[in-house]
Design an enzyme around this catalytic site. Sequence first.
Site, PDB file in Angstrom:
ATOM      1  N   ARG A 179      44.887  48.286  26.576  1.00  0.00           N
ATOM      2  CA  ARG A 179      44.334  47.332  25.607  1.00  0.00           C
ATOM      3  C   ARG A 179      43.994  48.013  24.285  1.00  0.00           C
ATOM      4  NH1 ARG A 179      40.503  43.410  29.392  1.00  0.00           N
ATOM      5  NH2 ARG A 179      42.221  42.089  30.089  1.00  0.00           N
ATOM      6  N   GLY A 184      42.186  36.341  32.870  1.00  0.00           N
ATOM      7  CA  GLY A 184      41.742  34.949  32.794  1.00  0.00           C
ATOM      8  C   GLY A 184      42.338  34.221  31.598  1.00  0.00           C
ATOM      9  N   LYS A 238      41.036  35.372  45.133  1.00  0.00           N
ATOM     10  CA  LYS A 238      40.299  34.113  45.150  1.00  0.00           C
ATOM     11  C   LYS A 238      41.094  32.898  44.687  1.00  0.00           C
ATOM     12  CE  LYS A 238      35.760  36.064  44.189  1.00  0.00           C
ATOM     13  NZ  LYS A 238      35.285  36.454  42.879  1.00  0.00           N
ATOM     14  N   GLY A 254      44.502  42.015  35.241  1.00  0.00           N
ATOM     15  CA  GLY A 254      44.097  43.419  35.236  1.00  0.00           C
ATOM     16  C   GLY A 254      44.596  44.168  36.455  1.00  0.00           C
TER      17      GLY A 254
HETATM   18  P1  ADP Z   1      44.315  40.017  38.819  1.00  0.00           P
HETATM   19  O1  ADP Z   1      43.209  40.877  38.243  1.00  0.00           O
HETATM   20  O2  ADP Z   1      45.653  40.710  38.693  1.00  0.00           O
HETATM   21  O3  ADP Z   1      44.312  38.628  38.299  1.00  0.00           O
HETATM   22  P2  ADP Z   1      42.755  39.332  41.140  1.00  0.00           P
HETATM   23  O4  ADP Z   1      41.538  39.864  40.474  1.00  0.00           O
HETATM   24  O5  ADP Z   1      42.895  37.888  41.309  1.00  0.00           O
HETATM   25  O6  ADP Z   1      44.068  39.915  40.412  1.00  0.00           O
HETATM   26  O7  ADP Z   1      42.865  39.950  42.620  1.00  0.00           O
HETATM   27  C1  ADP Z   1      42.790  41.319  42.862  1.00  0.00           C
HETATM   28  C2  ADP Z   1      42.079  41.628  44.147  1.00  0.00           C
HETATM   29  O8  ADP Z   1      42.633  40.956  45.273  1.00  0.00           O
HETATM   30  C3  ADP Z   1      42.176  43.108  44.457  1.00  0.00           C
HETATM   31  O9  ADP Z   1      40.887  43.667  44.427  1.00  0.00           O
HETATM   32  C4  ADP Z   1      42.796  43.162  45.851  1.00  0.00           C
HETATM   33  O10 ADP Z   1      42.233  44.174  46.668  1.00  0.00           O
HETATM   34  C5  ADP Z   1      42.471  41.800  46.409  1.00  0.00           C
HETATM   35  N1  ADP Z   1      43.368  41.426  47.513  1.00  0.00           N
HETATM   36  C6  ADP Z   1      44.633  41.009  47.420  1.00  0.00           C
HETATM   37  N2  ADP Z   1      45.155  40.769  48.641  1.00  0.00           N
HETATM   38  C7  ADP Z   1      44.198  41.048  49.556  1.00  0.00           C
HETATM   39  C8  ADP Z   1      44.139  41.006  51.001  1.00  0.00           C
HETATM   40  N3  ADP Z   1      45.172  40.625  51.748  1.00  0.00           N
HETATM   41  N4  ADP Z   1      42.968  41.352  51.568  1.00  0.00           N
HETATM   42  C9  ADP Z   1      41.918  41.757  50.816  1.00  0.00           C
HETATM   43  N5  ADP Z   1      41.926  41.813  49.462  1.00  0.00           N
HETATM   44  C10 ADP Z   1      43.051  41.472  48.832  1.00  0.00           C
HETATM   45 MG    MG Z   2      41.155  41.130  38.785  1.00  0.00          MG
END
Ligand code: ADP
Ligand code: MG
Length: 387
Positions: free
Chosen positions: A36, A369, A195, A346
């Site tokens: 960034r 987001g 989530k 991220g």
């Molecule tokens: P981004 O930042 O790319 O948008 P998110 O913040 O939505 O992604 O999700 C990232 C998190 O999801 C990570 O901390 C990862 O460990 C968790 N995660 C993904 N799949 C699993 C799983 N099967 N079990 C536990 N945690 C998971």
């Molecule tokens: Mg994230």
Amino acid sequence: MNKKTVLDDKISNKRVILRADFNVTIDDGKIIDDTRVRNTIPTIKYLLKNHNSLIILSHLGRPKFEDPTLSLYPIAKRLEKYLGRHIIFINHLREDASKKTKRLKPGDIILLENVRFHPGEEKNDDSLARQIASLGDVFVNDAFASCHRVHSSTVGITKYLPSYAGLLLAKEVKSLSHTLDHPKRPVVSVIGGAKIIDKIGLIKKQLDCAQTVLLGGGIANTFLKAKGIMVGKSLVEEACLNIARSLLFEAASKHTALILPIDGMVLNTKLGKVHPLEIGNLQKDEAIMDIGPLTIELYSEYLVNAQTIIFNGPMGKYEEKRFAKGTKQLIVATSNSQALSVLGGGDTIASIANKKVAEGITHISTGGGAMLEFIEKGSLPAIDALN
Ligand code: ADP
Ligand code: MG
């Protein structure tokens, strides 16, 4: 983009207030990934070349007080390295900031301390916006990753100064709009992460515009459970089971393929051992931690044949190397595909293995987001606020 960028007017001999997004992960004073920061350098250099001085501001993390671990001081040092000049670091907005900004000469750069140290920032407090605006003549927003926030330094300030989009913000908007406005079919979305709540908007939108939505990560577990499939000790959002059911129904009624993993890298939580296992065969002490080899193959097939790819969220708990493969491999498949591709988030970006993989992706967004909300709504509040 229908807003003025820094290229549209001659901005010179001005004190430019530049809102950047330097919200990077800093661990023990060390910057983990400075993408960034690097991506903002072109705007900074462009404004300096045109004989302006700069007052740069950003937030970092979610401080509850003036938390020294969330100071932007390491960023000032990093900017000095990239720009080869001294950065004046000001750690509060009181009188000396306005005194110092009055004396700025072209080429001078001030970095203000974490703007969220001011309690008014996140409330879009008008007097804070006015106070920040009083430090300069022009406002430039280059903080795409913060544009979904209605805060004093993103939205409030635009009321008081002529405001422009910076080069990074303009590039994000252009690349995302280009991919999203008239996407070539088939459109394939890869959605993962922890989530559902964070991603409902994206999933709903993709059910409308994509032909195929490939789910992974913790999100997929909740969908599997919603379909009545045993997921043992996997991460599941019990409160979202009904949402998952209604999204499955929506997908079916829209004839969009909402695809769930067919196998996983499964952890036996008692023995600590990991093995690939087909979905449906899970025991009660087992947890799905990543997509398995069959799913990687299946999903990669969709990606190879896609014309447009939207990718957000990891396929597994990628922070542990043994659960990182699914995300890594699908990013490689995206990079190898001929499709126009956008990838963001991220945690998602952290799984891009190397420069070569990155080069195969059409647009890597600095927004998490913000990218999700932009895909969903086609604009963001802080972009709309530019005049
Ligand atoms: P981004 O930042 O790319 O948008 P998110 O913040 O939505 O992604 O999700 C990232 C998190 O999801 C990570 O901390 C990862 O460990 C968790 N995660 C993904 N799949 C699993 C799983 N099967 N079990 C536990 N945690 C998971
Ligand atoms: Mg994230």
